[in-house]
Write a protein that holds these residues in place. Structure first.
Motif, PDB file in Angstrom:
ATOM      1  N   SER A  20       0.821  -1.215   0.000  1.00 20.04           N
ATOM      2  CA  SER A  20       0.000   0.000   0.000  1.00 20.04           C
ATOM      3  C   SER A  20       0.852   1.261   0.000  1.00 20.04           C
ATOM      4  O   SER A  20       0.541   2.228  -0.705  1.00 20.04           O
ATOM      5  CB  SER A  20      -0.930   0.018   1.211  1.00 20.04           C
ATOM      6  N   LEU A  21       1.935   1.245   0.766  1.00 17.15           N
ATOM      7  CA  LEU A  21       2.827   2.408   0.814  1.00 17.15           C
ATOM      8  C   LEU A  21       3.487   2.652  -0.542  1.00 17.15           C
ATOM      9  O   LEU A  21       3.555   3.790  -1.013  1.00 17.15           O
ATOM     10  CB  LEU A  21       3.885   2.214   1.902  1.00 17.15           C
ATOM     11  N   LEU A  22       3.943   1.596  -1.184  1.00 18.91           N
ATOM     12  CA  LEU A  22       4.560   1.743  -2.506  1.00 18.91           C
ATOM     13  C   LEU A  22       3.548   2.227  -3.530  1.00 18.91           C
ATOM     14  O   LEU A  22       3.866   3.069  -4.374  1.00 18.91           O
ATOM     15  CB  LEU A  22       5.206   0.422  -2.934  1.00 18.91           C
ATOM     16  N   LEU A  23       2.318   1.732  -3.439  1.00 17.16           N
ATOM     17  CA  LEU A  23       1.255   2.220  -4.334  1.00 17.16           C
ATOM     18  C   LEU A  23       0.958   3.691  -4.082  1.00 17.16           C
ATOM     19  O   LEU A  23       0.832   4.484  -5.025  1.00 17.16           O
ATOM     20  CB  LEU A  23      -0.024   1.406  -4.126  1.00 17.16           C
ATOM     21  N   GLN A  24       0.853   4.063  -2.816  1.00 21.46           N
ATOM     22  CA  GLN A  24       0.570   5.449  -2.438  1.00 21.46           C
ATOM     23  C   GLN A  24       1.642   6.397  -2.968  1.00 21.46           C
ATOM     24  O   GLN A  24       1.345   7.492  -3.439  1.00 21.46           O
ATOM     25  CB  GLN A  24       0.505   5.544  -0.922  1.00 21.46           C
ATOM     26  N   GLU A  25       2.884   5.959  -2.914  1.00 17.52           N
ATOM     27  CA  GLU A  25       4.000   6.791  -3.371  1.00 17.52           C
ATOM     28  C   GLU A  25       4.232   6.691  -4.883  1.00 17.52           C
ATOM     29  O   GLU A  25       5.132   7.317  -5.418  1.00 17.52           O
ATOM     30  CB  GLU A  25       5.282   6.401  -2.626  1.00 17.52           C
ATOM     31  N   LYS A  26       3.427   5.848  -5.549  1.00 22.41           N
ATOM     32  CA  LYS A  26       3.526   5.648  -6.996  1.00 22.41           C
ATOM     33  C   LYS A  26       4.918   5.158  -7.400  1.00 22.41           C
ATOM     34  O   LYS A  26       5.481   5.606  -8.404  1.00 22.41           O
ATOM     35  CB  LYS A  26       3.131   6.912  -7.748  1.00 22.41           C
ATOM     36  N   LEU A  27       5.447   4.237  -6.600  1.00 25.16           N
ATOM     37  CA  LEU A  27       6.751   3.648  -6.888  1.00 25.16           C
ATOM     38  C   LEU A  27       6.547   2.288  -7.554  1.00 25.16           C
ATOM     39  O   LEU A  27       5.679   1.516  -7.133  1.00 25.16           O
ATOM     40  CB  LEU A  27       7.561   3.494  -5.599  1.00 25.16           C
ATOM     41  N   PRO A  28       7.322   1.985  -8.583  1.00 26.83           N
ATOM     42  CA  PRO A  28       7.160   0.696  -9.256  1.00 26.83           C
ATOM     43  C   PRO A  28       7.626  -0.445  -8.349  1.00 26.83           C
ATOM     44  O   PRO A  28       8.676  -0.341  -7.703  1.00 26.83           O
ATOM     45  CB  PRO A  28       8.054   0.827 -10.492  1.00 26.83           C
ATOM     46  N   PHE A  29       6.829  -1.503  -8.302  1.00 24.23           N
ATOM     47  CA  PHE A  29       7.213  -2.640  -7.473  1.00 24.23           C
ATOM     48  C   PHE A  29       6.551  -3.919  -7.960  1.00 24.23           C
ATOM     49  O   PHE A  29       5.579  -3.884  -8.710  1.00 24.23           O
ATOM     50  CB  PHE A  29       6.863  -2.396  -6.000  1.00 24.23           C
ATOM     51  N   VAL A  30       7.127  -5.031  -7.528  1.00 21.19           N
ATOM     52  CA  VAL A  30       6.522  -6.341  -7.715  1.00 21.19           C
ATOM     53  C   VAL A  30       6.385  -6.961  -6.337  1.00 21.19           C
ATOM     54  O   VAL A  30       7.200  -6.711  -5.447  1.00 21.19           O
ATOM     55  CB  VAL A  30       7.346  -7.270  -8.638  1.00 21.19           C
ATOM     56  N   ALA A  31       5.348  -7.744  -6.159  1.00 21.30           N
ATOM     57  CA  ALA A  31       5.135  -8.444  -4.898  1.00 21.30           C
ATOM     58  C   ALA A  31       5.252  -9.938  -5.171  1.00 21.30           C
ATOM     59  O   ALA A  31       4.644 -10.444  -6.118  1.00 21.30           O
ATOM     60  CB  ALA A  31       3.776  -8.114  -4.307  1.00 21.30           C
ATOM     61  N   THR A  32       6.052 -10.601  -4.371  1.00 20.23           N
ATOM     62  CA  THR A  32       6.228 -12.041  -4.481  1.00 20.23           C
ATOM     63  C   THR A  32       5.689 -12.668  -3.212  1.00 20.23           C
ATOM     64  O   THR A  32       6.241 -12.440  -2.130  1.00 20.23           O
ATOM     65  CB  THR A  32       7.721 -12.394  -4.649  1.00 20.23           C
ATOM     66  N   TRP A  33       4.601 -13.419  -3.340  1.00 24.49           N
ATOM     67  CA  TRP A  33       4.021 -14.068  -2.164  1.00 24.49           C
ATOM     68  C   TRP A  33       4.532 -15.487  -2.077  1.00 24.49           C
ATOM     69  O   TRP A  33       4.481 -16.244  -3.031  1.00 24.49           O
ATOM     70  CB  TRP A  33       2.502 -14.088  -2.243  1.00 24.49           C
ATOM     71  N   ILE A  34       5.047 -15.827  -0.906  1.00 19.06           N
ATOM     72  CA  ILE A  34       5.532 -17.182  -0.655  1.00 19.06           C
ATOM     73  C   ILE A  34       4.507 -17.860   0.237  1.00 19.06           C
ATOM     74  O   ILE A  34       4.453 -17.590   1.427  1.00 19.06           O
ATOM     75  CB  ILE A  34       6.878 -17.196   0.090  1.00 19.06           C
ATOM     76  N   GLU A  35       3.711 -18.673  -0.321  1.00 17.68           N
ATOM     77  CA  GLU A  35       2.695 -19.394   0.436  1.00 17.68           C
ATOM     78  C   GLU A  35       3.026 -20.883   0.398  1.00 17.68           C
ATOM     79  O   GLU A  35       3.483 -21.400  -0.617  1.00 17.68           O
ATOM     80  CB  GLU A  35       1.307 -19.168  -0.168  1.00 17.68           C
ATOM     81  N   ASN A  36       2.825 -21.547   1.507  1.00 19.16           N
ATOM     82  CA  ASN A  36       2.910 -23.002   1.581  1.00 19.16           C
ATOM     83  C   ASN A  36       4.302 -23.578   1.352  1.00 19.16           C
ATOM     84  O   ASN A  36       4.428 -24.724   0.938  1.00 19.16           O
ATOM     85  CB  ASN A  36       1.928 -23.656   0.592  1.00 19.16           C
ATOM     86  N   SER A  37       5.363 -22.810   1.589  1.00 17.21           N
ATOM     87  CA  SER A  37       6.706 -23.361   1.443  1.00 17.21           C
ATOM     88  C   SER A  37       7.636 -22.757   2.488  1.00 17.21           C
ATOM     89  O   SER A  37       8.239 -21.706   2.272  1.00 17.21           O
ATOM     90  CB  SER A  37       7.265 -23.087   0.046  1.00 17.21           C
TER      91      SER A  37
END
Length: 92
Positions: A20-37
């Motif tokens: 949310s902070l990166l979106l608010q600041e309009k900064l480019p980002f990717v999110a990598t979710w690590i689930e189940n490992s």
């Protein structure tokens, strides 16, 4: 030029706050979710020297070089201090 990478869990409130902070600041980002490992979580934590998630990185587009910013609190301080603006000016 840089972008940011957030490594964490989809269900983690601190990971969501980082996004949310990166979106608010309009900064480019990717999110990598690590689930189940847990092995993958352990790998990332060990590789980046972190004990918790999110793991926030600044990545250079041209070189792929990664700089560990830290967790959500570190990211907030980084942005509040204007360090994200300084790093982008260096690339210009």
């Amino acid at each position: 030029m840089h972008y940011y990478k957030v490594i964490g869990y989809g269900s983690c409130p601190w990971c969501q706050r980082a996004n949310s902070l990166l979106l608010q600041e309009k900064l480019p980002f990717v999110a990598t979710w690590i689930e189940n490992s847990w092995a993958l979580v352990h790998h990332y934590k060990t590789n980046y020297g972190m004990d918790t998630v999110p793991i926030v990185l600044k990545v250079n587009f041209e070189t792929g070089e990664e700089h560990v910013i830290g967790g959500f609190t570190d990211l907030k301080e980084y942005i509040d201090q204007g360090l994200h603006e300084e790093s982008d000016k260096e690339a210009d």
